[in-house]
Design a protein around this motif. Structure first.
Motif, PDB file in Angstrom:
ATOM      1  N   GLN A  94       0.831  -1.187   0.000  1.00 10.40           N
ATOM      2  CA  GLN A  94       0.000   0.000   0.000  1.00 10.40           C
ATOM      3  C   GLN A  94       0.871   1.243   0.000  1.00 10.40           C
ATOM      4  OE1 GLN A  94      -2.350  -1.091   3.379  1.00 10.40           O
ATOM      5  NE2 GLN A  94      -1.295   0.358   4.686  1.00 10.40           N
ATOM      6  N   ARG A 146      -5.253   0.956   3.589  1.00 10.71           N
ATOM      7  CA  ARG A 146      -5.681   2.259   4.100  1.00 10.71           C
ATOM      8  C   ARG A 146      -5.470   3.313   3.019  1.00 10.71           C
ATOM      9  NH1 ARG A 146      -8.044   2.141   9.281  1.00 10.71           N
ATOM     10  NH2 ARG A 146      -7.278   0.278  10.245  1.00 10.71           N
ATOM     11  N   ASN A 147      -6.285   4.334   3.049  1.00 11.30           N
ATOM     12  CA  ASN A 147      -6.205   5.376   2.031  1.00 11.30           C
ATOM     13  C   ASN A 147      -5.205   6.474   2.365  1.00 11.30           C
ATOM     14  OD1 ASN A 147      -8.115   4.155   0.416  1.00 11.30           O
ATOM     15  ND2 ASN A 147      -9.806   5.137   1.486  1.00 11.30           N
TER      16      ASN A 147
END
Length: 153
Positions: A94, A146-147
């Motif tokens: 990510q 997660r952003n």
């Protein structure tokens, strides 16, 4: 953080992890706190890298700690299911903005992200790929990325 603050934090952490309060545990907490404080002082003298932790770091670490019971329960279900079938781990990459290498605040944030992510029973950090702005995490249960690339915990 002052020397007294480090000593109190180390002593309190010992008492919390000991699970009981008694005279013996109190003495052990004092000695352990003094040892942790001595190590902190020595490391600050010889280290050329500084860390700075702000309130967001404390909140991220607190969020990771409060998520431990649910994470343990979820991992327990997966391990029980593994008795009847095959369970394999997954690698999740990510976005992770590592920040400036020599900035103490960014170094502290990176350390908290790696610690908090690895504290979770279901995951640990494989590597932080600074050139690609990624963090690679291994886990047994499915996780949604997660952003927030600054706090991907």
């Amino acid at each position: 953080m002052t020397v007294v603050g480090v000593w109190m934090t180390c002593s309190l952490a010992y008492l919390v992890l000991a699970g009981q309060v008694s005279l013996d545990e109190g003495v052990a907490a004092i000695v352990t706190g003094a040892g942790g404080t001595l190590l902190w002082v020595l490391l600050r003298r010889v280290s050329d890298r500084r860390f700075w932790f702000d309130r967001w770091s404390a909140l991220a670490l607190a969020r990771a700690l409060t998520g431990l019971p649910a994470g343990i329960f979820r991992l327990g279900r997966i391990l029980l299911a593994s008795l009847h079938g095959d369970v394999s781990g997954r690698r999740l990459e990510q976005p992770f903005h590592g920040g400036e290498r020599d900035d103490p605040e960014e170094a502290g944030r990176r350390a908290i992200v790696v610690l908090a992510t690895s504290l979770a029973p279901n995951s640990f950090v494989l590597r932080v790929e600074r050139g690609r702005d990624l963090i690679a995490v291994h886990g047994l249960a499915d996780q949604d990325p997660r952003n927030d690339p600054r706090w991907p915990i």
